[in-house]
Scaffold this motif. Sequence first.
Motif, mmCIF file in Angstrom:
data_model
loop_
_atom_site.group_PDB
_atom_site.id
_atom_site.type_symbol
_atom_site.label_atom_id
_atom_site.label_comp_id
_atom_site.label_asym_id
_atom_site.label_seq_id
_atom_site.Cartn_x
_atom_site.Cartn_y
_atom_site.Cartn_z
ATOM 1 N N SER A 386 -23.528 45.505 53.561
ATOM 2 C CA SER A 386 -22.548 45.971 52.579
ATOM 3 C C SER A 386 -23.277 46.395 51.323
ATOM 4 O O SER A 386 -24.072 45.630 50.775
ATOM 5 C CB SER A 386 -21.549 44.855 52.246
ATOM 6 O OG SER A 386 -20.648 45.286 51.254
ATOM 7 N N THR A 399 -24.064 54.384 51.530
ATOM 8 C CA THR A 399 -23.252 53.183 51.345
ATOM 9 C C THR A 399 -22.793 52.693 52.712
ATOM 10 O O THR A 399 -22.143 53.431 53.461
ATOM 11 C CB THR A 399 -22.034 53.469 50.452
ATOM 12 O OG1 THR A 399 -22.499 53.901 49.171
ATOM 13 C CG2 THR A 399 -21.191 52.209 50.278
ATOM 14 N N THR A 401 -20.896 49.749 55.132
ATOM 15 C CA THR A 401 -19.967 48.629 55.233
ATOM 16 C C THR A 401 -19.904 48.226 56.697
ATOM 17 O O THR A 401 -19.940 49.073 57.591
ATOM 18 C CB THR A 401 -18.553 49.015 54.755
ATOM 19 O OG1 THR A 401 -18.123 50.179 55.471
ATOM 20 C CG2 THR A 401 -18.540 49.314 53.264
#
Length: 420
Positions: A386, A399, A401
């Motif tokens: 994350s 990014t 996740t």
Amino acid sequence: MANHFPMVNWANGAGIYEVNIRQYTPEGTFQAFAKHLPRLQQMGVRILWFMPITPISQEKRLGVLGSYYACSTYTDINPEFGTIADFQHLVQQAQALGMKVIIDWVANHTGWDHEWTKAHPDWYIKDAHGGFTEKNGWTDVIDLDYTNASMRAAMIAAMQFWIKTAHIDGFRCDMAHLVPLDFWVEARRQCDAVKPLFWLAETENVAYHDAFDVSYAWEWMHQTEAYVKGNAPLSALYNVLHHYTQYPPNSFKLFFTANHDENSWNGTEYEKYGDAALPLAVHSFLWKGFPLIYSGQENPNKKRLSFFNKDLIEWQPTPALASFYSTLSKLRQSPIVMEGDTFILPVDGNNIMAFMRHWQNEVLLVLLNLSSEPRQKLVVQHALLSGAFTNVFSGITHTLTAPASFELQAFEYLVYHKQG
């Protein structure tokens, strides 16, 4: 039993570079090699391992120049390479650039005309007829007798000679398991009393970590080659890595895709691994252990170098993989790789090796496609996935996740680093 000798602090995070002086330059000398030191420093090399620097026996010599590993004395320099003064200066130059120097030590055997054969023939094992002998099938060397206390003392004195004379920083000990372990324990005790040293053993015998900091990952090398050639499942690789985690505390393995023996006798990393050579190199730097680069791998060198004859590495003006190894070396010296925990990540598919390193707030994600299968899709599920992760090779930040999806092309390697 754990190694009761602490590893020198400067070795933590270091990569090892094996130097084949004979094949490195047209001159094949220490002085000529010294010109490469700044380049190697920029590539992140921290430890230089020099193959044996001692004179080579003439009697029963193989090829034109003979084997580095068939010495005629332990306390002089191979004249092809230069002089003791040349070597002293080279060590000083390397150390001034922040690198350390270890030398190859061949304690099991000598060449047939080693000075001890005349002065101390009783220091050698003899055959039924009272002649010199060798039990491993190497025709250009003869075995020393480790039941002889005087020989042992002379061997340790010869090792100390190089610490005192050239201020070396350690030893890579050839075929260490052929020499009794109690000798190595005593040799380390006496040599470390002169100067704390780094000790690398060419062995896979775990007991030898009583004396050594690092031992060879032969089993890993054999299983990865078997896997790439379709003769072992991926689970076999994980089994080897699990086995290594069972080693005593403060014991490390040496991971490599090539070295002098493998290159000359069994083939280059490209012969053995094909295009899987680079993802396996990534693994060798980012898994817990020590990585090895052999002379010319950064070029890259795609030929077998002759062992007994001159066979020059044909250097490119800018070695094509210098940046690749520099990136890995820099990462190798960061706390996350030196100190971090390691997690194997379960992923779909049989060709992807996935693992994470974790230290404080840092996370390193390593995905390796060890096959020619393109478009390998996988999903990685882990609570640590994350935030902003940077691809260490491209510099692009993503990014992530969890669950995070990836697609790897044939033999692609992806390394994402989340800074703390």
